[in-house]
Enzyme design. Sequence first.
Site, PDB file in Angstrom:
ATOM      1  N   LYS A  26       1.123  -1.437  -0.531  1.00  0.00           N
ATOM      2  CA  LYS A  26      -0.041  -0.244  -0.421  1.00  0.00           C
ATOM      3  C   LYS A  26       0.317   1.421  -0.188  1.00  0.00           C
ATOM      4  O   LYS A  26       2.057   1.241   0.413  1.00  0.00           O
ATOM      5  CB  LYS A  26      -0.819   0.056   0.942  1.00  0.00           C
ATOM      6  CG  LYS A  26      -2.184  -0.832   0.769  1.00  0.00           C
ATOM      7  CD  LYS A  26      -3.064  -1.072   1.931  1.00  0.00           C
ATOM      8  CE  LYS A  26      -4.456  -1.602   1.478  1.00  0.00           C
ATOM      9  NZ  LYS A  26      -5.053  -1.696   2.083  1.00  0.00           N
ATOM     10  N   ARG A  57      -3.642  -9.836   4.800  1.00  0.00           N
ATOM     11  CA  ARG A  57      -4.373  -9.986   3.413  1.00  0.00           C
ATOM     12  C   ARG A  57      -2.924 -10.056   2.733  1.00  0.00           C
ATOM     13  O   ARG A  57      -2.310  -8.352   2.834  1.00  0.00           O
ATOM     14  CB  ARG A  57      -5.562  -8.898   3.442  1.00  0.00           C
ATOM     15  CG  ARG A  57      -5.982  -8.495   1.601  1.00  0.00           C
ATOM     16  CD  ARG A  57      -6.660  -8.211   2.127  1.00  0.00           C
ATOM     17  NE  ARG A  57      -7.420  -7.577   0.426  1.00  0.00           N
ATOM     18  CZ  ARG A  57      -7.261  -7.221  -0.387  1.00  0.00           C
ATOM     19  NH1 ARG A  57      -5.516  -6.716  -0.125  1.00  0.00           N
ATOM     20  NH2 ARG A  57      -7.334  -7.349  -1.758  1.00  0.00           N
TER      21      ARG A  57
HETATM   22  C1  8Y4 Z   1      -1.456  -2.294  -4.803  1.00  0.00           C
HETATM   23  C2  8Y4 Z   1      -2.803  -3.096  -5.107  1.00  0.00           C
HETATM   24  C3  8Y4 Z   1      -1.493  -1.810  -3.639  1.00  0.00           C
HETATM   25  C4  8Y4 Z   1      -3.909  -2.494  -4.107  1.00  0.00           C
HETATM   26  C5  8Y4 Z   1      -2.155  -1.984  -2.778  1.00  0.00           C
HETATM   27  C6  8Y4 Z   1      -3.540  -1.934  -3.158  1.00  0.00           C
HETATM   28  C7  8Y4 Z   1      -8.323  -4.329   2.062  1.00  0.00           C
HETATM   29  C8  8Y4 Z   1      -9.343  -5.126   1.792  1.00  0.00           C
HETATM   30  C9  8Y4 Z   1      -8.004  -4.329  -0.221  1.00  0.00           C
HETATM   31  C10 8Y4 Z   1      -7.543  -4.580   3.433  1.00  0.00           C
HETATM   32  C11 8Y4 Z   1      -9.785  -5.719   3.727  1.00  0.00           C
HETATM   33  C12 8Y4 Z   1      -5.583  -2.758  -1.989  1.00  0.00           C
HETATM   34  C13 8Y4 Z   1     -10.149  -5.354  -0.579  1.00  0.00           C
HETATM   35  C14 8Y4 Z   1      -6.564  -2.510  -1.816  1.00  0.00           C
HETATM   36  N1  8Y4 Z   1      -7.214  -4.065   0.824  1.00  0.00           N
HETATM   37  N2  8Y4 Z   1     -10.179  -6.040   2.723  1.00  0.00           N
HETATM   38  N3  8Y4 Z   1      -9.194  -5.308  -0.059  1.00  0.00           N
HETATM   39  N4  8Y4 Z   1      -8.525  -4.904   4.564  1.00  0.00           N
HETATM   40  N5  8Y4 Z   1     -10.475  -6.230   4.628  1.00  0.00           N
HETATM   41  N6  8Y4 Z   1      -4.162  -1.905  -2.505  1.00  0.00           N
HETATM   42  O1  8Y4 Z   1      -6.900  -3.648   4.249  1.00  0.00           O
HETATM   43  O2  8Y4 Z   1      -5.415  -4.137  -1.609  1.00  0.00           O
HETATM   44  S1  8Y4 Z   1      -7.667  -3.445  -1.780  1.00  0.00           S
END
Ligand code: 8Y4
Length: 297
Positions: free
Chosen positions: A237, A276
């Site tokens: 992130k 995750r």
């Molecule tokens: C690269 C690509 C870096 C995408 C970051 C991202 C969370 C989540 C997401 C979380 C839960 C993400 C669906 C955002 N983040 N679900 N989802 N907790 N429970 N961005 O922190 O990964 S999507």
Amino acid sequence: MTQLKSSVRNLIPQLKCGSKLLDLSRPAVMGILNITPDSFSDGGQLYSGDQLDQSKTLFAVEAMLAEGADIIDIGGESTRPGAQPVSEEQELQRVMPILEAVANRFDTIISVDTSTAKVMSAAAAAGAHIINDVRALSREGAMQAAADSGLPVCLMHMQNQPDSMQHNPQYDDVVSEVKKFLEQRKKDCMAAGIMADQLILDPGFGFGKTLAHNMALFNGLEQMAVGSPVLVGVSRKTMIGQLFDADVNNRLLGSVTMALLAAQKIAAAQGSLILRVHDVKETVQTLRVWQQCRKGN
Ligand code: 8Y4
């Protein structure tokens, strides 16, 4: 077999996920399967032109399972700031074929990353095991659909909506406000018939938070770990990029370091943790080494 008293059962850290049990006596690793075409680090990789490539996708799942993932998180909506919204129909069409294929082919726990009631119900019917909702069941019908599914639910905190959440996030005390929100949502879910021990709480790193907010939340992570398993999503992130001026493809060590620190913090608080992550192999290796080094402490 005699039934364990609930007071004893609650001491055994495992989560009932439909037909499966998730062992939470150690941190569980949730591998991210990104089937959106537009996610900012890993989006589009599973596409051939504008079509999701099913065999590539199943190969990616197989790889994450071989690397030690406990859960595969399947989501069809990008929550990146400024991402295209998806309609309910689009989301169903994107998620369901892959979810069905993964459920038929692999003996793994599947979580469905969705905020849409219809997708929750369809996914549960097709064999999903966990509902992961970044909107904490706030959409119309979602609370009821989740309750009817009988599946565990991850409730995540987000300030505002994906399109505006990073504009000017503000808190007086981010840790206590996020904790209060999650506890209130947990009560709402229980009132709707979801069992307390079926709820996972997630502070929602990067969702309507500045770097300072994210760091304060990370430092206060133990406070989230009271009474429910915690899910931490920091993998690749922006917050990690901000700490080291690293673009999205250079955040592996930062991500794994934060995963390890989260594991240490939650273990110290005697809590349960789900991580995750994009980088399953590296995360699992790090956690195994940590576990072995901790033994006998
Ligand atoms: C690269 C690509 C870096 C995408 C970051 C991202 C969370 C989540 C997401 C979380 C839960 C993400 C669906 C955002 N983040 N679900 N989802 N907790 N429970 N961005 O922190 O990964 S999507």
